[in-house]
Design a protein around this motif. Structure first.
Motif, PDB file in Angstrom:
ATOM      1  N   THR A 110      16.504 -84.668 -71.544  1.00 41.54           N
ATOM      2  CA  THR A 110      15.737 -85.697 -72.254  1.00 41.54           C
ATOM      3  C   THR A 110      15.283 -86.774 -71.275  1.00 41.54           C
ATOM      4  O   THR A 110      14.134 -87.238 -71.321  1.00 41.54           O
ATOM      5  N   ASN A 111      16.178 -87.166 -70.379  1.00 44.36           N
ATOM      6  CA  ASN A 111      15.850 -88.191 -69.381  1.00 44.36           C
ATOM      7  C   ASN A 111      14.691 -87.740 -68.500  1.00 44.36           C
ATOM      8  O   ASN A 111      13.723 -88.472 -68.288  1.00 44.36           O
ATOM      9  N   TYR A 118      11.473 -87.680 -70.486  1.00 47.45           N
ATOM     10  CA  TYR A 118      10.974 -89.029 -70.774  1.00 47.45           C
ATOM     11  C   TYR A 118      10.345 -89.664 -69.534  1.00 47.45           C
ATOM     12  O   TYR A 118       9.270 -90.253 -69.599  1.00 47.45           O
ATOM     13  N   ARG A 119      11.024 -89.541 -68.399  1.00 47.74           N
ATOM     14  CA  ARG A 119      10.480 -90.153 -67.172  1.00 47.74           C
ATOM     15  C   ARG A 119       9.169 -89.495 -66.762  1.00 47.74           C
ATOM     16  O   ARG A 119       8.347 -90.112 -66.116  1.00 47.74           O
ATOM     17  N   TYR A 134       9.259 -91.252 -75.697  1.00 48.22           N
ATOM     18  CA  TYR A 134      10.598 -90.779 -76.051  1.00 48.22           C
ATOM     19  C   TYR A 134      10.558 -89.638 -77.075  1.00 48.22           C
ATOM     20  O   TYR A 134      11.251 -88.635 -76.917  1.00 48.22           O
ATOM     21  N   VAL A 153      12.974 -97.897 -75.657  1.00 44.83           N
ATOM     22  CA  VAL A 153      13.790 -97.081 -74.749  1.00 44.83           C
ATOM     23  C   VAL A 153      14.128 -97.887 -73.491  1.00 44.83           C
ATOM     24  O   VAL A 153      15.292 -98.019 -73.115  1.00 44.83           O
ATOM     25  N   ASP A 154      13.082 -98.395 -72.840  1.00 48.77           N
ATOM     26  CA  ASP A 154      13.300 -99.201 -71.641  1.00 48.77           C
ATOM     27  C   ASP A 154      13.351-100.659 -72.062  1.00 48.77           C
ATOM     28  O   ASP A 154      12.321-101.329 -72.177  1.00 48.77           O
ATOM     29  N   ASP A 184      14.971-103.313 -70.622  1.00 49.43           N
ATOM     30  CA  ASP A 184      14.893-104.394 -69.642  1.00 49.43           C
ATOM     31  C   ASP A 184      13.593-104.319 -68.840  1.00 49.43           C
ATOM     32  O   ASP A 184      12.940-103.270 -68.763  1.00 49.43           O
ATOM     33  N   SER A 194      13.256-101.638 -65.909  1.00 47.09           N
ATOM     34  CA  SER A 194      13.030-100.257 -66.356  1.00 47.09           C
ATOM     35  C   SER A 194      11.598-100.071 -66.850  1.00 47.09           C
ATOM     36  O   SER A 194      10.964 -99.048 -66.580  1.00 47.09           O
TER      37      SER A 194
END
Lengths: 129, 218
Positions: B50-51, B54-55, B60, B141-142, B144, B147
């Motif tokens: 998933t990571n 997503y990247r 997401y 999702v991100d 901060d 990110s």
């Protein structure tokens, strides 16, 4: 006398590389949602791909295509010429056919003449351009 | 209640036993008919896949779709794994191919009109490989600022380079694994990662100054 091994220096962008790695290490890892496993197992039980990724518009297109395919097959299976039409096992000979006398028109009766329908007069002027 | 807790204990011990097994052992168990092997593989890899998705995709929901579809493919075609590469490499290959297809589909669906270098509408291969400079970070999702800035910068990197940078610098895979996943020569992998990093460096310059303020040189 041995030759000294030349020192290996870091590339010019070394510090930038370190900064990039530090920045990338600070992004939070994204995790799968809680219902992830349930969704996958549910999709597998149903026998299709993951329910969320199935394109919904595909179903009517496939049904229409299947219908058209069946229609084409039916059309192609129809006889297109007299040779392809189903025949009787033994067609009756023409000379043995009995034609009732009533069907033969008497020779002295004049044949009716066909009258052509009157043609409509063509319109001229504004209405008829 | 007593039966339930005994059942829970049994499940926990089975899960612990599964954790000790290698990927390949779990796959073998699954192919031998034990579905627990499949579930254990899914638990092990659902977050990394998933990571990665997503990247690479920057969305997401689409990333979760891709990750789920990856495991559906594993379930259906697990028997085609021949063991010439690591299981994780094979799984990432499926996820990477699905992610690239999803990116192409997304662009087609949203009518992204891309032009090739000659100003004509690009063909499928050239048009998909254009970075998405209009990307808005997914704040759910991100959360901060860093990110979000990094993800926005990643989306501005050419997809071919982005795939490799994410595999290397986010997923921490080896160059050899990336070469296997992307079916690319090792040298090409290295040069693409360098180009991707160079693009990223330029995009993150402001963030560097913010995170690493220049020291006084006295």
């Amino acid at each position: 006398m041995s030759t000294p091994i030349p020192p290996v220096s870091a590339p010019d962008d070394f510090e930038d590389g370190v900064r990039l790695k530090l920045v990338l290490s600070r992004i939070s890892p994204v995790v799968a949602p809680d219902a992830f496993e349930t969704s996958v197992l549910h999709a597998l039980r149903e026998g299709g791909p993951a329910a969320t990724s199935r394109p919904q518009w595909l179903v009517p297109i496939l049904v229409t295509m299947a219908g058209l395919g069946i229609a084409v097959l039916v059309y192609l299976s129809l006889p297109t010429s007299i040779e392809q039409a189903p025949r009787l096992a033994s067609p009756p000979a023409v000379d043995t056919l009995h034609i009732p006398a009533a069907l033969h028109p008497p020779a002295d009766v004049p044949r009716p003449t066909t009258v052509a329908p009157k043609r409509k007069p063509r319109l001229h002027g504004v209405a008829g351009y | 209640m007593g039966t339930e807790s005994r059942h829970d204990r049994q499940s926990t011990s089975v899960a612990q036993g599964m954790r000790a097994l290698t990927d390949e052992d779990l796959l073998k168990r699954f192919l031998d008919g034990d579905e627990a092997g499949f579930v254990a593989l899914m638990r092990r890899y659902k977050d990394p896949i998933t990571n990665f998705a997503y990247r690479f995709l920057g969305n997401y929901d689409e990333a979760v779709d891709v990750a789920q579809e990856t495991f559906v493919r594993l379930y259906r075609f697990g028997n085609t794994f021949v063991g010439d590469v690591k299981f994780s490499t094979w799984l990432y290959t499926i996820a990477a191919n699905l992610s690239k297809s999803e990116l192409k589909r997304y662009r087609r669906r949203n009518g992204v009109q891309l032009q090739d270098a000659f100003g004509r509408p690009g063909d499928d291969e050239t048009s998909w490989d254009v970075p998405d400079t209009s990307y808005m970070p997914d704040e759910s999702v991100d959360r901060d600022h860093i990110s979000q800035a990094v993800q926005k910068a990643l989306m501005s990197v050419t997809p071919t380079y982005r795939e490799m940078v994410v595999l290397r610098d986010v997923q921490q895979l080896s160059y050899e694994e990336i070469a296997d996943i992307t079916k690319t020569e090792l040298g090409t992998v290295k040069s693409r990662i360098n180009r991707g990093r160079a693009q990223l460096q330029g995009l993150l310059r402001d963030l560097y100054t913010e995170i690493f303020p220049p020291q006084d040189k006295r």
